[in-house]
Scaffold this motif. Structure first.
Motif, PDB file in Angstrom:
ATOM      1  N   TRP A 194       0.820  -1.211   0.000  1.00 21.22           N
ATOM      2  CA  TRP A 194       0.000   0.000   0.000  1.00 21.22           C
ATOM      3  C   TRP A 194       0.863   1.273   0.000  1.00 21.22           C
ATOM      4  O   TRP A 194       0.605   2.204  -0.756  1.00 21.22           O
ATOM      5  N   GLY A 251      -9.948   9.821  -2.907  1.00 19.89           N
ATOM      6  CA  GLY A 251     -10.793  10.501  -3.902  1.00 19.89           C
ATOM      7  C   GLY A 251     -11.720  11.552  -3.318  1.00 19.89           C
ATOM      8  O   GLY A 251     -12.669  11.976  -3.976  1.00 19.89           O
ATOM      9  N   ASN A 291     -24.599   9.713  -1.876  1.00 17.71           N
ATOM     10  CA  ASN A 291     -24.545  11.019  -1.221  1.00 17.71           C
ATOM     11  C   ASN A 291     -25.503  12.003  -1.890  1.00 17.71           C
ATOM     12  O   ASN A 291     -26.265  12.714  -1.227  1.00 17.71           O
ATOM     13  N   LEU A 350     -23.384  13.732   4.495  1.00 21.43           N
ATOM     14  CA  LEU A 350     -22.350  12.729   4.810  1.00 21.43           C
ATOM     15  C   LEU A 350     -22.349  12.379   6.299  1.00 21.43           C
ATOM     16  O   LEU A 350     -22.012  11.272   6.698  1.00 21.43           O
ATOM     17  N   ALA A 399     -15.295   2.639  -5.642  1.00 23.48           N
ATOM     18  CA  ALA A 399     -15.356   3.515  -4.465  1.00 23.48           C
ATOM     19  C   ALA A 399     -15.960   4.861  -4.830  1.00 23.48           C
ATOM     20  O   ALA A 399     -16.511   5.546  -3.980  1.00 23.48           O
ATOM     21  N   GLY A 400     -15.826   5.257  -6.083  1.00 24.11           N
ATOM     22  CA  GLY A 400     -16.283   6.595  -6.455  1.00 24.11           C
ATOM     23  C   GLY A 400     -17.720   6.629  -6.925  1.00 24.11           C
ATOM     24  O   GLY A 400     -18.384   7.662  -6.843  1.00 24.11           O
ATOM     25  N   PHE A 438     -15.048  10.391   5.304  1.00 25.64           N
ATOM     26  CA  PHE A 438     -13.992   9.970   4.379  1.00 25.64           C
ATOM     27  C   PHE A 438     -12.879   9.230   5.124  1.00 25.64           C
ATOM     28  O   PHE A 438     -11.796   9.033   4.578  1.00 25.64           O
ATOM     29  N   GLY A 439     -13.141   8.850   6.374  1.00 19.86           N
ATOM     30  CA  GLY A 439     -12.098   8.239   7.175  1.00 19.86           C
ATOM     31  C   GLY A 439     -11.139   9.307   7.664  1.00 19.86           C
ATOM     32  O   GLY A 439     -11.438  10.513   7.606  1.00 19.86           O
ATOM     33  N   GLU A 440      -9.969   8.914   8.112  1.00 24.04           N
ATOM     34  CA  GLU A 440      -8.998   9.881   8.625  1.00 24.04           C
ATOM     35  C   GLU A 440      -7.605   9.251   8.610  1.00 24.04           C
ATOM     36  O   GLU A 440      -7.477   8.033   8.505  1.00 24.04           O
ATOM     37  N   CYS A 451      -9.773   8.662   2.511  1.00 16.68           N
ATOM     38  CA  CYS A 451     -10.199   8.498   1.118  1.00 16.68           C
ATOM     39  C   CYS A 451      -9.311   9.324   0.179  1.00 16.68           C
ATOM     40  O   CYS A 451      -9.190  10.530   0.325  1.00 16.68           O
ATOM     41  N   PHE A 502     -11.419   2.934  -8.332  1.00 17.49           N
ATOM     42  CA  PHE A 502     -11.887   4.307  -8.536  1.00 17.49           C
ATOM     43  C   PHE A 502     -13.360   4.257  -8.933  1.00 17.49           C
ATOM     44  O   PHE A 502     -14.159   5.074  -8.511  1.00 17.49           O
ATOM     45  N   GLN A 528     -17.866  15.889  -7.658  1.00 13.53           N
ATOM     46  CA  GLN A 528     -18.894  15.167  -8.382  1.00 13.53           C
ATOM     47  C   GLN A 528     -20.287  15.430  -7.770  1.00 13.53           C
ATOM     48  O   GLN A 528     -21.257  15.677  -8.476  1.00 13.53           O
ATOM     49  N   ARG A 533       0.191   4.030  -2.759  1.00 10.82           N
ATOM     50  CA  ARG A 533      -0.486   5.278  -2.370  1.00 10.82           C
ATOM     51  C   ARG A 533       0.392   6.475  -2.762  1.00 10.82           C
ATOM     52  O   ARG A 533      -0.096   7.471  -3.298  1.00 10.82           O
ATOM     53  N   GLY A 575     -14.806  13.217  -5.148  1.00 11.87           N
ATOM     54  CA  GLY A 575     -16.147  12.853  -4.670  1.00 11.87           C
ATOM     55  C   GLY A 575     -16.975  14.100  -4.391  1.00 11.87           C
ATOM     56  O   GLY A 575     -18.138  14.209  -4.792  1.00 11.87           O
ATOM     57  N   THR A 616     -20.584   5.583  -3.549  1.00 11.48           N
ATOM     58  CA  THR A 616     -20.497   6.560  -2.462  1.00 11.48           C
ATOM     59  C   THR A 616     -21.106   7.894  -2.888  1.00 11.48           C
ATOM     60  O   THR A 616     -21.968   8.448  -2.210  1.00 11.48           O
TER      61      THR A 616
END
Ligand code: HEM
Length: 493
Positions: free
Chosen positions: A128, A440, A307, A358, A299-300, A431-433, A438, A296, A447, A132, A444, A303
């Motif tokens: 990862w 993206g 939203n 969110l 996950a994109g 989006f987590g932390e 995230c 992409f 979009q 990343r 996100g 979500t």
């Protein structure tokens, strides 16, 4: 006779050892003096996981320990102890400061038999880190700006589609419409393909997108099982994705990459950036490119589409907020001469609405990590052993009245800058932390803004006779989505 006796005594011994093992396992949290819910063999606490959403499952357990002063609690997945952490300070520590102890999610993937499953979201710490680092430049705000023309073009198609579809007023199946819009955006940006799912509801991308999320290869319970015993699952050569989905996505990416390389085609999209990485000596194989394009997309798409769906649902029920959001959209468009990148970046009230959505409906109700090495929880004598999964119940935290008064009420003003500044980082986690946040996020948000601004600038949205209040969540998938169809009434302005 003697053989039969040997077999019977072996079976009895095996059974006795099994019973003792299970009993021992089920006292794990008691022995550690960690609050826990009583498990039931064989599912532990996850017996009814397939019949409810992860949001309601985790909220039920969270509320049991809320306000007792405990910072974490234990559950059992089958016979394996799992830890849920609930304290915002501890969450922050685990996700950010002590990230080195929790650099992976512990999600099942099988690079040999199911190469598309080995993507950024699922791969473990060592692979990862380098991936990343290689992919991060793909998501800078500069790249988002470049990609905006592709995104804006799909926004234009959404506008044409709705104008034709709605006429002088009509109920719109909004979940389906936003899914088709988002598929077209992500298809265009991640695969460089005109998916045309707004025009053709049965387009291939729509079909396979539906298969991934609405008819996954495994039930939620089996997915948890695979996370628990990934090595056994790999030995058994189990796959996560449906073969027809993997084949479809792999073929599309391979053909497009080959076509672009042969014809020197350059486009403003993620695939272009992935091809550049491949050719810049960053050693990205075709399988890796296909897996990243797939995540992409995966996950994109769901979500962001959920939203926008949930946001329009809330705006339909809260007309005053809708009016304010529309004014903010129209003002920004007027100032910048249309739906430009600069205009959508200045729609701050719309951003508050998206963030509030969110909060109420985070796509991942639970964030997850796996301990990379033994971890002593700060200010406690509890050690999380290497390999144990920990969960962060984001949905339940977002609906905790200690952090959000009247938590079920849609109130975008909670995200005014002065209010956001007061908020603990561990209490808003859509989006987590930390380093695995995230990747993206910017895309996100962009979009969602384009989709929502396109609709609000042209239509008044209200509840129809078919709009469910309150909304129910689907129990079939790990991503939070409304159950069944969702209809709203659209009237041209
Ligand atoms: C509203 C839209 C979105 C939401 C709510 C969302 C949410 C999330 C969440 C909660 C995570 C897990 C973070 C964690 O564990 O700390 C995540 C990870 C991820 N997301 Fe998103 N996401 C969105 C859009 C996107 C888009 C558009 C893309 C790609 C184009 C994307 C790609 C990813 C990837 C690749 C990861 C894994 C990152 C890593 O492990 O390094 N997401 N997302």
């Amino acid at each position: 006779m003697a053989i039969a006796l040997v077999i019977i005594s072996l079976l009895v011994t095996f059974l006795l050892v099994g019973v003792v093992y299970v009993k021992h396992q089920y006292t794990y949290w008691k022995r550690k003096r960690v609050p826990f819910s009583e498990p039931e063999f064989p599912y532990g606490n996850f017996k009814h996981i397939n019949r409810q959403s992860l949001a309601s499952f985790s909220t039920k357990h969270y509320r049991r320990w809320m306000g007792t002063g405990s910072r974490f609690f234990g559950l059992f997945l089958f016979v394996e102890p799992q830890l849920f952490i609930t304290d915002p300070d501890l969450i922050k520590t685990v996700l950010i400061k002590d990230f080195n102890y929790f650099p992976e999610r512990g999600i099942f993937h099988n690079v040999r038999d199911d190469p598309l499953s080995a993507h950024l979201f699922s791969i473990d710490a060592n692979e990862w880190r380098s991936l990343r680092a290689r992919l991060t430049p793909t998501f800078t705000s500069g790249k988002m700006k470049q990609m905006f023309s592709t995104l804006g073009a799909v926004g234009e198609k959404l506008s044409q589609f709705l104008t034709k579809e709605v006429g002088s007023g009509k109920d719109v199946q909004i979940k389906d419409t936003m899914a088709r819009f988002t598929i077209d955006v992500i298809g265009s940006c991640a695969f460089g393909i005109e998916c045309n799912s707004l025009k053709e509801p049965d387009s291939e991308f729509r079909k396979f997108g539906k298969l991934v999320f609405e008819k996954p290869r495994h039930s939620v319970l089996i997915i948890f099982f695979l996370k628990l015993y990934p090595e056994a699952a790999k030995t058994l050569r189990l796959k996560l994705l449906r073969s027809e989905c993997s084949e479809f996505f792999y073929k599309i990416v391979k053909n497009t990459v080959e076509y672009r390389e042969k014809n020197s085609v350059e486009r403003n999209d993620f695939l272009n950036l992935l091809i550049q990485l491949k050719n810049d000596g960053k050693q990205l194989s075709m399988n890796e490119i296909a897996a990243q394009s797939f995540i992409f997309f995966g996950a994109g798409f769901e979500t962001s589409s959920s939203n926008q769906t949930f946001c329009l649902y809330e705006l339909a029920l809260n007309q005053d907020c809708q009016e304010k959001a529309r004014n903010c959209v129209l003002e920004a468009m007027k100032k910048h001469g249309g739906m430009t990148y600069e205009a959508v970046c200045e729609m701050s009230y719309l951003d508050h609405c998206i963030n509030e959505t969110l909060r109420l409906y985070p796509s991942l109700a639970i964030l997850e990590r796996r301990a990379f090495k033994d971890y002593q929880i700060p200010d406690s004598d509890v050690v999380v052993p290497k390999g144990m999964k920990i969960y962060i119940p984001a949905f339940a935290i977002h609906r905790d009245e200690r952090y959000y008064p009247n938590p079920d009420v849609f109130d975008p003003d909670r995200f005014r800058p002065e209010e956001s500044a007061k908020r603990h980082i561990g209490t808003f986690l859509p989006f987590g932390e930390g380093p695995r946040i995230c990747i993206g996020l910017r895309f996100g948000m962009l979009q969602s803004r384009v989709g929502l601004a396109t609709i609000l600038s042209q239509f008044k949205v209200g509840p129809s006779a078919r709009t469910p209040v309150p909304i129910e969540f689907s129990g079939d998938t790990t991503v939070l989505r409304p159950k069944g169809d969702l209809w709203l009434k659209f009237e041209p302005l």
